[in-house]
Design an enzyme around this catalytic site. Structure first.
Site, PDB file in Angstrom:
ATOM      1  N   ALA A 208     -20.159  52.486 -13.715  1.00  0.00           N
ATOM      2  CA  ALA A 208     -19.098  51.591 -13.911  1.00  0.00           C
ATOM      3  C   ALA A 208     -17.863  52.637 -15.151  1.00  0.00           C
ATOM      4  O   ALA A 208     -18.415  53.068 -15.621  1.00  0.00           O
ATOM      5  CB  ALA A 208     -19.657  50.087 -14.530  1.00  0.00           C
ATOM      6  N   ASN A 209     -17.019  51.107 -15.829  1.00  0.00           N
ATOM      7  CA  ASN A 209     -16.878  52.047 -17.083  1.00  0.00           C
ATOM      8  C   ASN A 209     -16.644  50.659 -17.643  1.00  0.00           C
ATOM      9  O   ASN A 209     -16.426  49.588 -16.920  1.00  0.00           O
ATOM     10  CB  ASN A 209     -15.294  52.681 -16.609  1.00  0.00           C
ATOM     11  CG  ASN A 209     -14.174  51.834 -15.474  1.00  0.00           C
ATOM     12  OD1 ASN A 209     -13.993  50.780 -16.819  1.00  0.00           O
ATOM     13  ND2 ASN A 209     -14.067  52.097 -14.407  1.00  0.00           N
TER      14      ASN A 209
END
Ligand code: C5P
Length: 397
Positions: A208-209
């Site tokens: 993810a970020n």
């Protein structure tokens, strides 16, 4: 035709309400009336009732009347409540949220817009306590008409405190009853992407970020406030969807693309999501530590912005984002061409933009660059939507 509940409080100007009632009745409005105890000393419930041709209530504890109509029902069924004249005392009790007589109890119970026409001695109007009460009521959403300047009933007194003229009160009632103007993007459909994507590694893990979704959600909120129908396609975020938008919650980039394509056609697309560039060829079962460090094979994700820009159902205006730490505008120009979109909102993420509440952006189109100051993400949303509205306008424009 509307039901306008009049609340009359004590003051010499109370008699002017007879004229207001007469005019409202001429226009076909219903005008039930509540009078404070003090008001009945200035004008009789009998004359008010004769003109209003509707109930005139004065006493919170009048059981017969309560059985007949009920002050809560009266308060709830009104389209507008007009408080006129609004005395200093009544404004003070309204501001405090009191409910110790029929007028204040009714005002506390209503969900209708409230218009107040104050009238009092100029010294009372100028007193900081009254100013405080008026400011508080205005913050609560009460609208005001007047008071006006002029001679007062007291001999030799002049100043601000006179009840607004009936014609001005009637004009204020018309304005309050007019439906809110349609927003500049009424009838338009906008698709917005927001938040990060989650790219699964195995059934329990993902890449993810740090995108919070704040900027994309703020744009969706601003588009909805401008009257557009908004489909917000959001990756996993912790913030709530803004009121009035249709949320499609997704996880991966491929889900996001499918949701965006399903949402087309649209007039406007704003792709603010931080889409993962690569996905993992996910393992069907949870990876075991005992198998040693896994090798993750990455595959490029579809570019949602480029796909939408090249789509046969391309929205008229396609806006992308570019998060850069250097050469912000030059890279944005390049991205504009590569992705085939109309505008790029280029943000400098060398500062704490990801997850933060503010943003410094440049709006880059083929022929111009606008440098915006550091703004809250809400303000960036509002400004961007103002630009969008200038370019697109409402349906039928
Ligand atoms: O290429 P880059 O990721 O910097 O481009 C950012 C812009 O492209 C953003 O508007 C983002 O939402 C969009 N984008 C996309 N699909 C991707 C990658 C980026 O829609 N796979």
């Amino acid at each position: 035709m509307a039901r306008i509940l009049l609340v009359i409080s004590g003051g010499i100007a109370a008699y002017k309400m007879l004229e207001v009632i007469r005019r409202l009745r001429e226009r076909g409005h219903e005008t039930p009336v509540v009078m404070t105890d003090a008001a009945t000393r200035f004008v009789t419930p009998l004359s008010v009732g004769a003109l209003s041709n509707a109930p005139v209530l004065t006493d919170l504890f009048d059981l017969d009347r309560e059985r007949e109509i009920g002050h809560i029902r009266l308060a709830r069924s009104a389209d507008l409540v007009l408080v006129a004249p609004a005395s200093a005392d009544l404004l003070s009790r309204m501001a405090a949220g009191q409910a110790d007589d029929l007028a204040t109890a009714t005002l506390l119970a209503t969900g209708a817009p409230v218009l107040a026409a104050p009238a009092m001695n100029p010294h009372m109007w100028a007193h900081p306590a009254t100013a405080r009460n008026v400011a508080r009521l205005a913050a609560d959403g009460v609208r005001f008409i007047g008071p006006e300047a002029g001679e007062m009933a007291e001999r030799g007194e002049a100043g601000v405190g006179r009840l607004a003229e009936p014609a001005a009160i009637l004009a204020a009632i018309d304005a309050a009853l007019a439906p809110a103007a349609p927003g500049p993007l009424a009838g338009r459909h906008a698709v917005v992407t927001s938040g990060p994507t989650h790219e699964p590694i195995d059934p329990v893990r993902y890449i993810a970020n740090r995108s919070s979704g704040r900027q994309g959600h703020a744009i969706a909120a601003a588009l909805a406030a401008a009257g557009a129908r908004v489909t917000l396609v959001s990756g996993p975020v912790t913030i709530p969807a803004p009121a009035g938008v249709d949320l499609v919650a997704v996880e991966s980039a491929r889900d996001m693309l499918a949701a965006v394509e399903a949402a087309l056609p649209a007039d406007i697309a704003v792709m603010a999501a931080a889409v993962a560039d690569f996905r993992v060829d996910a393992a069907p079962h949870k990876m075991k530590k005992t198998d040693g460090p896994p090798v993750l094979t990455l595959t490029e994700n579809p570019d949602i912005l480029a796909t939408v820009s090249a789509s046969s159902a391309r929205p008229r205006l396609v806006v992308g984002f570019a998060a850069e730490t250097q050469n912000v505008v030059a890279y944005a120009r390049d991205k504009l061409a590569r992705k085939g979109c109309d505008w790029i909102v280029a943000n400098d993420v060398s500062a704490d933009v990801f997850g933060g509440t503010e943003n410094t952006v440049h709006l880059v189109s083929e022929d111009r660059v606008e440098d915006w100051p550091r703004l809250s993400k809400e303000e960036v949303g509002t400004r961007l939507v103002a630009r969008i509205a200038e370019t697109i306008g409402a349906r039928g424009d």
